[in-house]
Design an enzyme around this catalytic site. Structure first.
Site, PDB file in Angstrom:
ATOM      1  N   CYS A 141       0.713  -1.165   0.088  1.00 38.10           N
ATOM      2  CA  CYS A 141       0.065   0.124   0.126  1.00 38.10           C
ATOM      3  C   CYS A 141       1.036   1.263   0.064  1.00 38.10           C
ATOM      4  CB  CYS A 141      -0.880   0.121   1.158  1.00 38.10           C
ATOM      5  SG  CYS A 141      -2.430  -1.011   1.035  1.00 38.10           S
ATOM      6  N   HIS A 142       0.590   2.449  -0.713  1.00 43.35           N
ATOM      7  CA  HIS A 142       0.849   3.686  -0.663  1.00 43.35           C
ATOM      8  C   HIS A 142       0.831   4.262   0.428  1.00 43.35           C
ATOM      9  CE1 HIS A 142       1.336   2.375  -5.054  1.00 43.35           C
ATOM     10  NE2 HIS A 142       2.376   2.914  -4.992  1.00 43.35           N
ATOM     11  N   MET A 188      -8.145   0.004   1.180  1.00 42.92           N
ATOM     12  CA  MET A 188      -7.467  -0.427   2.009  1.00 42.92           C
ATOM     13  C   MET A 188      -7.392   0.261   3.302  1.00 42.92           C
ATOM     14  SD  MET A 188      -6.911  -3.384   0.531  1.00 42.92           S
ATOM     15  CE  MET A 188      -5.947  -4.119   2.181  1.00 42.92           C
ATOM     16  N   GLU A 189      -7.352   1.489   3.343  1.00 42.31           N
ATOM     17  CA  GLU A 189      -7.349   2.443   4.451  1.00 42.31           C
ATOM     18  C   GLU A 189      -8.758   2.252   5.224  1.00 42.31           C
ATOM     19  OE1 GLU A 189      -4.053   3.619   2.330  1.00 42.31           O
ATOM     20  OE2 GLU A 189      -6.129   3.311   1.614  1.00 42.31           O
ATOM     21  N   ASP A 210     -12.217  -6.992  21.479  1.00 43.21           N
ATOM     22  CA  ASP A 210     -11.545  -6.775  22.677  1.00 43.21           C
ATOM     23  C   ASP A 210     -12.143  -6.389  23.810  1.00 43.21           C
ATOM     24  OD1 ASP A 210      -8.676  -7.121  23.902  1.00 43.21           O
ATOM     25  OD2 ASP A 210      -8.933  -5.025  24.117  1.00 43.21           O
TER      26      ASP A 210
END
Length: 161
Positions: free
Chosen positions: A79-80, A114-115, A129
């Site tokens: 990824c950039h 992707m982000e 969690d």
């Protein structure tokens, strides 16, 4: 096995590399991804009442998702790094689940799918969690990009309506 030169991240010899985006036009781009944390109704109630043993899950998960989006190129090797202009992480209450929606925007030369996925997934992991002490069987499901805009491939949406 024959190398697949048609894949953007694979060279003729089959080795992986980061795509050269230096010649691409800078445009406004956005992506939205979702994830779901499935749990029991009483745990959903505890989440939205901010009454969990570990504390108030949603603000912690929101900040975790935002931080994760900014770290995407450190987590996903090809990824950039991008100048992220906006990151939102929101939560929807369902009977037996928490819906998570993450939207990421930039003005750059490559998309932010992707982000957005990293933000939604990390927010889901954080909710998990925070609730695992009260529900060891909670599940993270339905992680996907639901909307994208900008760039050469254009706009699309999986959202209904």
């Amino acid at each position: 096995m024959e190398p697949r030169a048609t894949l953007s991240h694979v060279r003729e010899d089959g080795s992986a590399h980061m795509v050269d985006v230096t010649g691409k036009a800078e445009t406004s781009r956005a992506a939205t991804a979702t994830a779901t944390v499935r749990t029991r109704p009483e745990v959903v109630e505890m989440i939205f009442r901010a009454d969990l043993p570990k504390g108030d899950a949603l603000p912690v998960a929101r900040v975790a998702g935002i931080m994760a989006a900014k770290k995407t190129p450190e987590l996903v090797p090809l990824c950039h790094p991008l100048p992220l202009g906006a990151i939102t992480v929101d939560f929807t209450r369902h009977d037996s689940a928490v819906g998570i929606t993450a939207t990421v925007k930039t003005r750059g030369v490559t998309g932010v799918e992707m982000e957005a996925l990293t933000a939604a997934t990390t927010a889901a992991l954080t909710v998990y969690d925070m609730i695992k002490a009260v529900d060891k069987h909670a599940e993270i499901t339905d992680v996907k990009v639901v909307e994208k805009s900008g760039g050469k491939s254009g706009d699309w949406s999986l959202r209904e309506g």
